[in-house]
Design a protein around this motif. Structure first.
Motif, PDB file in Angstrom:
ATOM      1  N   ASP A 135       0.814  -1.151  -0.144  1.00 33.32           N
ATOM      2  CA  ASP A 135       0.133  -0.109  -0.116  1.00 33.32           C
ATOM      3  C   ASP A 135       1.016   1.212  -0.022  1.00 33.32           C
ATOM      4  O   ASP A 135       2.498   1.134   0.318  1.00 33.32           O
ATOM      5  CB  ASP A 135      -0.675  -0.141   1.373  1.00 33.32           C
ATOM      6  N   ASP A 136       0.065   1.971  -0.219  1.00 27.55           N
ATOM      7  CA  ASP A 136       0.704   3.776   0.137  1.00 27.55           C
ATOM      8  C   ASP A 136       1.568   3.499  -1.313  1.00 27.55           C
ATOM      9  O   ASP A 136       3.278   4.360  -0.566  1.00 27.55           O
ATOM     10  CB  ASP A 136       1.723   4.175   1.158  1.00 27.55           C
ATOM     11  N   LEU A 137       1.657   3.172  -1.873  1.00 27.45           N
ATOM     12  CA  LEU A 137       3.351   2.968  -3.371  1.00 27.45           C
ATOM     13  C   LEU A 137       2.052   3.666  -4.240  1.00 27.45           C
ATOM     14  O   LEU A 137       1.903   3.839  -4.671  1.00 27.45           O
ATOM     15  CB  LEU A 137       3.518   1.985  -3.400  1.00 27.45           C
ATOM     16  N   SER A 146     -12.978   5.251  -3.715  1.00 20.18           N
ATOM     17  CA  SER A 146     -11.646   4.503  -2.797  1.00 20.18           C
ATOM     18  C   SER A 146     -10.279   4.179  -3.704  1.00 20.18           C
ATOM     19  O   SER A 146      -9.060   4.672  -3.471  1.00 20.18           O
ATOM     20  CB  SER A 146     -12.008   2.443  -2.499  1.00 20.18           C
ATOM     21  N   ASN A 155      -9.427   5.293  -6.753  1.00 25.32           N
ATOM     22  CA  ASN A 155      -9.117   6.110  -7.562  1.00 25.32           C
ATOM     23  C   ASN A 155      -7.975   7.177  -6.427  1.00 25.32           C
ATOM     24  O   ASN A 155      -7.729   7.825  -6.519  1.00 25.32           O
ATOM     25  CB  ASN A 155     -10.280   7.239  -8.029  1.00 25.32           C
ATOM     26  N   LEU A 156      -8.760   7.581  -5.038  1.00 28.80           N
ATOM     27  CA  LEU A 156      -8.225   8.026  -3.563  1.00 28.80           C
ATOM     28  C   LEU A 156      -7.178   7.350  -3.330  1.00 28.80           C
ATOM     29  O   LEU A 156      -5.769   7.817  -3.667  1.00 28.80           O
ATOM     30  CB  LEU A 156      -8.500   8.276  -3.145  1.00 28.80           C
ATOM     31  N   LYS A 157      -6.880   6.268  -3.593  1.00 24.37           N
ATOM     32  CA  LYS A 157      -5.825   5.507  -2.733  1.00 24.37           C
ATOM     33  C   LYS A 157      -5.293   5.673  -3.760  1.00 24.37           C
ATOM     34  O   LYS A 157      -3.329   5.637  -3.179  1.00 24.37           O
ATOM     35  CB  LYS A 157      -6.938   4.080  -2.555  1.00 24.37           C
ATOM     36  N   LEU A 158      -5.318   5.304  -5.176  1.00 30.38           N
ATOM     37  CA  LEU A 158      -3.817   5.760  -5.848  1.00 30.38           C
ATOM     38  C   LEU A 158      -4.050   6.427  -5.734  1.00 30.38           C
ATOM     39  O   LEU A 158      -2.938   6.787  -7.378  1.00 30.38           O
ATOM     40  CB  LEU A 158      -4.272   4.076  -7.047  1.00 30.38           C
ATOM     41  N   ALA A 159      -4.265   7.265  -5.764  1.00 28.89           N
ATOM     42  CA  ALA A 159      -3.894   9.020  -6.054  1.00 28.89           C
ATOM     43  C   ALA A 159      -4.083   9.076  -8.217  1.00 28.89           C
ATOM     44  O   ALA A 159      -3.633  10.151  -8.387  1.00 28.89           O
ATOM     45  CB  ALA A 159      -2.678   9.294  -5.883  1.00 28.89           C
ATOM     46  N   SER A 160      -5.222   8.610  -8.167  1.00 28.60           N
ATOM     47  CA  SER A 160      -5.392   8.910  -9.400  1.00 28.60           C
ATOM     48  C   SER A 160      -5.904   9.643 -10.143  1.00 28.60           C
ATOM     49  O   SER A 160      -6.645  10.722 -11.438  1.00 28.60           O
ATOM     50  CB  SER A 160      -6.066   7.177 -10.430  1.00 28.60           C
ATOM     51  N   GLY A 161      -7.188   9.869  -9.245  1.00 28.86           N
ATOM     52  CA  GLY A 161      -7.990  11.312  -9.089  1.00 28.86           C
ATOM     53  C   GLY A 161      -9.540  11.282  -8.788  1.00 28.86           C
ATOM     54  O   GLY A 161      -9.561  10.679  -8.020  1.00 28.86           O
ATOM     55  N   ASN A 199      -8.177  -1.025  -2.714  1.00 32.80           N
ATOM     56  CA  ASN A 199      -9.502  -0.431  -2.424  1.00 32.80           C
ATOM     57  C   ASN A 199      -9.407  -0.386  -0.443  1.00 32.80           C
ATOM     58  O   ASN A 199      -9.685   0.629  -0.023  1.00 32.80           O
ATOM     59  CB  ASN A 199     -10.909  -1.337  -2.567  1.00 32.80           C
ATOM     60  N   ASN A 200      -8.923  -1.602   0.367  1.00 37.97           N
ATOM     61  CA  ASN A 200      -9.040  -2.690   0.995  1.00 37.97           C
ATOM     62  C   ASN A 200      -9.525  -3.492   1.340  1.00 37.97           C
ATOM     63  O   ASN A 200      -9.351  -4.289   1.626  1.00 37.97           O
ATOM     64  CB  ASN A 200      -7.782  -3.025   1.046  1.00 37.97           C
ATOM     65  N   LYS A 211      -4.169  11.210   0.029  1.00 37.06           N
ATOM     66  CA  LYS A 211      -3.611  10.687  -0.659  1.00 37.06           C
ATOM     67  C   LYS A 211      -3.299  11.858  -2.638  1.00 37.06           C
ATOM     68  O   LYS A 211      -2.674  12.124  -3.280  1.00 37.06           O
ATOM     69  CB  LYS A 211      -3.532   8.852  -1.306  1.00 37.06           C
ATOM     70  N   VAL A 212      -5.259  11.968  -3.171  1.00 39.21           N
ATOM     71  CA  VAL A 212      -5.255  12.332  -3.993  1.00 39.21           C
ATOM     72  C   VAL A 212      -5.282  14.180  -4.481  1.00 39.21           C
ATOM     73  O   VAL A 212      -4.760  14.062  -5.078  1.00 39.21           O
ATOM     74  CB  VAL A 212      -6.938  11.763  -4.663  1.00 39.21           C
ATOM     75  N   PRO A 216       0.480   8.470  -4.139  1.00 42.01           N
ATOM     76  CA  PRO A 216      -0.157   8.350  -2.800  1.00 42.01           C
ATOM     77  C   PRO A 216       0.610   7.594  -1.682  1.00 42.01           C
ATOM     78  O   PRO A 216       0.407   6.426  -1.316  1.00 42.01           O
ATOM     79  CB  PRO A 216      -0.573   6.696  -3.642  1.00 42.01           C
ATOM     80  N   TYR A 224      -7.888   0.276   6.107  1.00 45.52           N
ATOM     81  CA  TYR A 224      -7.474   0.415   4.648  1.00 45.52           C
ATOM     82  C   TYR A 224      -8.833  -0.773   4.628  1.00 45.52           C
ATOM     83  O   TYR A 224     -10.154  -0.358   3.230  1.00 45.52           O
ATOM     84  CB  TYR A 224      -6.905  -0.216   3.656  1.00 45.52           C
TER      85      TYR A 224
END
Lengths: 435, 435
Positions: free
Chosen positions: A76-78, A273, A275-281, A305-306, B322-323, B328, B387
């Motif tokens: 996570d957090d990568l 979840s 999108n936020l967690k992966l900082a996708s937007g 998600n997780n 993160k977002v 992330p 998470y």
């Protein structure tokens, strides 16, 4: 007295049109045959006393990868590319097999039922394995077999995947719970030739098309560079949206693209979840609603998600959309629940018989306990579902008229066996990724 | 063999400094006296077998209004001023009494324990009632008595409130669980004169100051208009931050204000759910961290959340940050758990004896079940907490060395009575607001 399979007594039955009030629901042969106050003329095989419970249409989880269940919290957090290239892809390469997918999908399906999900729309490989896992658990599933230009799992070419889909579609044609679908992974992994083949086959077999669309800004920029237009415009340019399409993520669409989706009845699977967690937007879905794009709710896989809580996704999505639009009235609770149920069924082309508690529809229902301090006081069951609850208050799940979970115990699988098997894979995967 | 009160065996003990691994925790006279593998030299009155459980420091909920518990879900998805003027304020005016606050705080405290909260930092009226409720449930509480220029509850003037605080501080001085604090509501409800009086009294009695700060853009704009400077600058201009201050919300601070907070050891209570749900806004807390502002986690009241889950707040806050930062790696899980525990204790000036599982600290612990399919597989307990979980996996809560909740059953209150009482108030409040 008409003999029936099941009678749910005195539940607070959610209704999108009329007043939500205490009613009975009569179920026979997998279908809802009556909804009303104090139903008398039935002789049920089984009665569920639902006093102090809310009766909710089952949730539709419209974008999942159940075969990835053993990657939950693996890393996570990568940054996305480090996560994919250092953890997810090498681990998939080392472990992916029909047996692995079956085992992972089995615990994934089990966890989905625990979260009140009665149908999920999957995208992965070895779809027959996930189909068998869903059948075992007793949950509805649409298995989108992943199509990529590059070799995947045990296929070297997309044409082999198309043959597999044809075979599977034939095999599960009459199955009550299972459908197959065609899932071109994304525009950056699947070229125009295979996208068109996928669309043609989907039309021929009347199957759903399931694709990742505009998940990251990078995808949009690359598409403009390569094709001179944005992703939805690109797909539209060769008629991809003539099929029945559900697009996952879709957080980087401009208004013109939103119009294209609306005009072609393309639905969106929202994955807040992930999108936020992966900082996708993120994007304002109010604009999508204003353009009449049908929205649905999804968890994505547990790897990003997780968990598989639709309740958490509803809460998160509704709250985020309020602040993004600077307006607390955006996505009110009732609309949010409708998006997670009836609109989800619509996204999967199944709203004619799923997604609401109405006579003639399939009996896919969940019973939510409100006899606890966390549920006090309760002024509005919709608000309660979206903003106050967690999935653990979902006590019973009925799919196709059958009890699948009763008082949080899954009836078709041995939960201890699932836990043991997960620990077995955990140890092997941990050893592999830390070596 | 040393006689002790409690021994927790074989739990996965969360550690912010060293490796989180399976250990025992020995507890006596309210304190942690040993942490280690397979502790032998103790003769415990009670043993808790914590195999397949994570042992977590109790959560610190640093901004609450427990007396508002009966307003949960009373009115949602409304603009702030309509919510306040049509629902919250008239209902408070009609119902607020010592008995109402006690009853509401009692179910609020009960719900907090169910969410793994072992200390909360409240701001409301009739603090003695909330203190009694906390004492009954067995949870630590800091009761910030609300100070406003306008008449409140049963006080006409702020000076009467200051007298009440002095009296309460004296009364609860030796109490193991209860502290009082001074809670000037906000800069727009409490003028400079009373803010200074509050600060002076807090310094004299060595009490915490608890204030709403920069919750909305409007508050900032009004402050600039009225005082020619931003809210934190304004408070700093007359020495308010010389006291021990915790500022709730704080989502509209510029970098200069963040520096002011850091330089004065002012902590922030983050209320992400409430800020999103009311569309108040959000800020990048990465910048606050870079400026060395101490952060903590809070739920706000159930009227604007609508639950008391610190786990949900951790998940939501970490994902949103993160977002917002397009990164992330911001607020990784371990840091998030530390913010919700040890940094929360620091925000309440209690980190010397609360917030982590260390010898000499008070035994405020929660035991989290991981023997379920939702917890499989488990690679990293910090990630899992933030998470994957929901509060329902919190099975046992120990505060000051005493079992307060065992296998999700509260030991000091009758949950059915709480439910009945909530339904009683629900009916009256619903009748009042719909008339």
């Amino acid at each position: 007295m008409q003999k029936i399979d099941l009678l749910i007594k005195n539940g607070l039955v959610l209704d999108f049109e009329q007043k939500t009030e205490v009613k009975d629901v009569a179920i026979d042969d997998g279908k809802i045959i009556a909804v009303g106050k104090d139903l008398k003329n039935y002789d049920p095989l089984k009665v569920i006393e639902a006093q102090n419970k809310i009766v909710v249409p089952g949730f539709a989880n419209t974008h999942t990868h159940a075969g990835m269940s053993y990657f939950k919290g693996l890393a996570d957090d990568l940054p996305l590319m480090k996560w994919l290239t250092k953890f997810i892809w090498p681990t998939e390469k080392a472990f992916l097999s029909p047996k692995f997918v079956y085992d992972a999908a089995l615990i994934g399906c089990a966890e989905m039922v625990k979260n009140g999900i009665t149908i999920f729309n999957d995208m992965y490989f070895f779809g027959e394995q996930t189909a068998k896992a869903a059948e075992k658990v007793g949950i509805r599933a649409i298995l989108g077999e992943g199509v990529l230009d590059a070799p995947v799992a045990n296929y070297q070419k997309a044409d082999e995947i198309f043959s597999y889909i044809k075979k599977m579609n034939e095999k599960f044609k009459e199955h009550e719970l299972i459908d197959f679908a065609i899932a071109p992974h994304a525009i950056y992994t699947c070229g125009k030739e295979n996208l068109i083949k996928a669309k043609d086959l989907a039309e021929k077999l009347d199957l759903l098309l399931h694709i990742h669309l505009s998940e990251t800004r990078q995808e949009v920029e690359d598409c403009i560079k390569k094709h001179g237009m944005r992703p939805a415009q690109y797909l539209n340019s060769f008629g991809f949206f003539e099929g029945k399409v559900i697009a996952a993520h879709a957080i980087w669409l401009d208004e013109k693209e939103q119009e294209i989706l609306a005009n072609n009845d393309v639905s969106i699977a929202i994955n807040t979840s992930s999108n936020l967690k992966l900082a996708s937007g993120f994007d304002s879905f109010k604009s999508y609603i204003d353009h009449n794009v049908n929205l649905s709710i999804a968890t994505d896989s547990v790897a990003s998600n997780n968990n598989l809580s639709i309740i958490e996704e509803m809460s998160l999505t509704a709250k985020l959309q309020k602040v993004l639009n600077d307006d607390p009235t955006v996505l009110p609770a009732k609309q949010m629940v409708k998006i997670a149920t009836l609109d989800g069924a619509k996204a999967l082309d199944k709203s004619a018989y799923l997604g609401s508690i109405q006579i003639g529809k399939k009996a896919d229902l969940i019973l939510v306990d409100i006899d606890n301090i966390e549920s006090q006081p309760l002024y509005d069951p919709f608000s309660h579902l979206v903003y106050s609850l967690s999935s653990e208050q979902i006590k019973d799940v009925i799919i196709n008229g059958k009890m699948i979970m009763e008082n949080r115990k899954l009836l078709n699988v041995d939960e201890n066996e699932l836990i043991e098997k997960a620990r077995y894979y955990h140890d092997r995967i941990e050893k592999f990724t830390s070596s």
